[in-house]
Design a protein around this motif. Structure first.
Motif, PDB file in Angstrom:
ATOM      1  N   GLN A  58     -19.258  74.198 -58.302  1.00 51.64           N
ATOM      2  CA  GLN A  58     -20.412  74.001 -59.076  1.00 51.64           C
ATOM      3  C   GLN A  58     -21.872  74.300 -58.678  1.00 51.64           C
ATOM      4  N   THR A  59     -21.790  74.675 -57.298  1.00 49.52           N
ATOM      5  CA  THR A  59     -23.071  75.129 -56.538  1.00 49.52           C
ATOM      6  C   THR A  59     -23.228  76.628 -56.913  1.00 49.52           C
ATOM      7  N   ARG A  60     -22.309  77.501 -57.619  1.00 48.86           N
ATOM      8  CA  ARG A  60     -22.404  78.793 -57.994  1.00 48.86           C
ATOM      9  C   ARG A  60     -22.004  78.911 -59.361  1.00 48.86           C
ATOM     10  N   ASP A  61     -22.067  77.820 -60.094  1.00 48.42           N
ATOM     11  CA  ASP A  61     -21.867  77.808 -61.707  1.00 48.42           C
ATOM     12  C   ASP A  61     -20.550  78.372 -62.080  1.00 48.42           C
ATOM     13  N   GLU A  62     -19.494  78.141 -61.106  1.00 50.13           N
ATOM     14  CA  GLU A  62     -18.121  78.658 -61.584  1.00 50.13           C
ATOM     15  C   GLU A  62     -17.379  77.696 -62.574  1.00 50.13           C
ATOM     16  N   LYS A  63     -16.527  78.071 -63.316  1.00 47.04           N
ATOM     17  CA  LYS A  63     -15.922  77.486 -64.156  1.00 47.04           C
ATOM     18  C   LYS A  63     -14.380  77.535 -64.189  1.00 47.04           C
ATOM     19  N   GLN A  64     -13.718  76.610 -63.906  1.00 44.12           N
ATOM     20  CA  GLN A  64     -12.088  76.564 -63.926  1.00 44.12           C
ATOM     21  C   GLN A  64     -11.646  75.618 -64.927  1.00 44.12           C
ATOM     22  N   ALA A  65     -10.188  75.884 -65.330  1.00 47.60           N
ATOM     23  CA  ALA A  65      -9.638  74.896 -66.499  1.00 47.60           C
ATOM     24  C   ALA A  65      -9.030  73.813 -65.698  1.00 47.60           C
ATOM     25  N   HIS A  66      -8.951  72.658 -65.989  1.00 50.02           N
ATOM     26  CA  HIS A  66      -8.046  71.538 -65.456  1.00 50.02           C
ATOM     27  C   HIS A  66      -6.714  72.174 -65.093  1.00 50.02           C
ATOM     28  N   PRO A  67      -6.006  71.677 -64.314  1.00 49.04           N
ATOM     29  CA  PRO A  67      -6.469  70.492 -63.057  1.00 49.04           C
ATOM     30  C   PRO A  67      -7.556  71.400 -62.109  1.00 49.04           C
ATOM     31  N   LYS A  68      -8.305  70.727 -61.609  1.00 43.92           N
ATOM     32  CA  LYS A  68      -9.307  71.538 -60.661  1.00 43.92           C
ATOM     33  C   LYS A  68     -10.020  70.596 -59.650  1.00 43.92           C
ATOM     34  N   PHE A  69     -10.666  71.088 -58.548  1.00 47.23           N
ATOM     35  CA  PHE A  69     -11.328  70.358 -57.756  1.00 47.23           C
ATOM     36  C   PHE A  69     -12.746  70.873 -58.130  1.00 47.23           C
ATOM     37  N   GLU A  70     -13.519  70.102 -58.202  1.00 47.63           N
ATOM     38  CA  GLU A  70     -15.067  70.394 -58.318  1.00 47.63           C
ATOM     39  C   GLU A  70     -15.721  69.841 -57.113  1.00 47.63           C
ATOM     40  N   LEU A  71     -16.489  71.162 -56.535  1.00 46.39           N
ATOM     41  CA  LEU A  71     -16.964  71.349 -55.466  1.00 46.39           C
ATOM     42  C   LEU A  71     -18.602  71.176 -55.792  1.00 46.39           C
ATOM     43  N   TYR A  72     -19.275  70.230 -55.328  1.00 45.62           N
ATOM     44  CA  TYR A  72     -20.835  70.192 -55.742  1.00 45.62           C
ATOM     45  C   TYR A  72     -21.627  69.546 -54.569  1.00 45.62           C
ATOM     46  N   LYS A  73     -22.943  69.786 -54.783  1.00 49.20           N
ATOM     47  CA  LYS A  73     -23.659  69.202 -53.858  1.00 49.20           C
ATOM     48  C   LYS A  73     -24.530  67.757 -54.367  1.00 49.20           C
ATOM     49  N   ASP A  74     -24.355  67.041 -53.499  1.00 49.61           N
ATOM     50  CA  ASP A  74     -24.824  65.547 -54.238  1.00 49.61           C
ATOM     51  C   ASP A  74     -26.235  65.493 -53.876  1.00 49.61           C
ATOM     52  N   LYS A  75     -27.027  64.270 -54.296  1.00 49.90           N
ATOM     53  CA  LYS A  75     -28.311  64.014 -54.358  1.00 49.90           C
ATOM     54  C   LYS A  75     -29.067  64.144 -52.926  1.00 49.90           C
ATOM     55  N   GLY A  76     -28.303  63.860 -51.851  1.00 47.08           N
ATOM     56  CA  GLY A  76     -28.835  63.889 -50.729  1.00 47.08           C
ATOM     57  C   GLY A  76     -28.576  65.285 -50.032  1.00 47.08           C
ATOM     58  N   GLY A  77     -28.003  66.260 -50.767  1.00 50.06           N
ATOM     59  CA  GLY A  77     -27.952  67.517 -50.228  1.00 50.06           C
ATOM     60  C   GLY A  77     -26.622  67.808 -49.445  1.00 50.06           C
TER      61      GLY A  77
END
Length: 127
Positions: A58-77
């Motif tokens: 999600q830091t690169r605005d990718e999209k995948q169908a479920h099931p999946k791992f969502e990789l993201y950056k939290d509020k603390g960076g």
């Protein structure tokens, strides 16, 4: 030594799980508490079944169908991931990682450890 799922029973009678890698580090925590051990074991079965899911960065605005791992950056960076089942429900989440590469290694460790990991049940006082 292989990874293992640890089911913990709390004093209130609810259950949760962690997946630990062979080095003892927690690589995935249940996204919820369960009212029965059986329901907790169903959550673990879903992790085992979906351990090889694709990563949606999600830091690169990718999209995948479920099931999946969502990789993201939290509020603390810091980087985190959550594991979603085929029905879109979150079944597990990670701790924070300073580097994206480390979070990806955590996901790879789930793929390696989860499918054949035994389940160990402990009481809250035994952790």
């Amino acid at each position: 030594m292989a990874g293992k799922f640890i089911i913990t029973t709390a004093k209130n009678g609810e259950f949760t799980f962690n997946l630990k890698a062979s080095n003892g580090e927690v690589i995935l925590t249940a996204s919820e508490t369960y009212t029965t051990q059986s329901a907790c074991e169903n959550g673990i079965a879903s992790v085992k079944k979906n351990a090889g899911a694709l990563i949606e960065d999600q830091t690169r605005d990718e999209k995948q169908a479920h099931p999946k791992f969502e990789l993201y950056k939290d509020k603390g960076g810091e980087f985190r991931f959550r594991m979603k089942a085929a029905n879109g429900q979150i079944i597990g989440k990670s701790e924070a990682y300073k580097a994206k590469a480390s979070a990806k290694k955590g996901i790879a460790s789930i793929a390696k450890n989860a499918p054949d990991a035994p389940i160990v049940v402990v009481d809250a006082g035994d952790k």
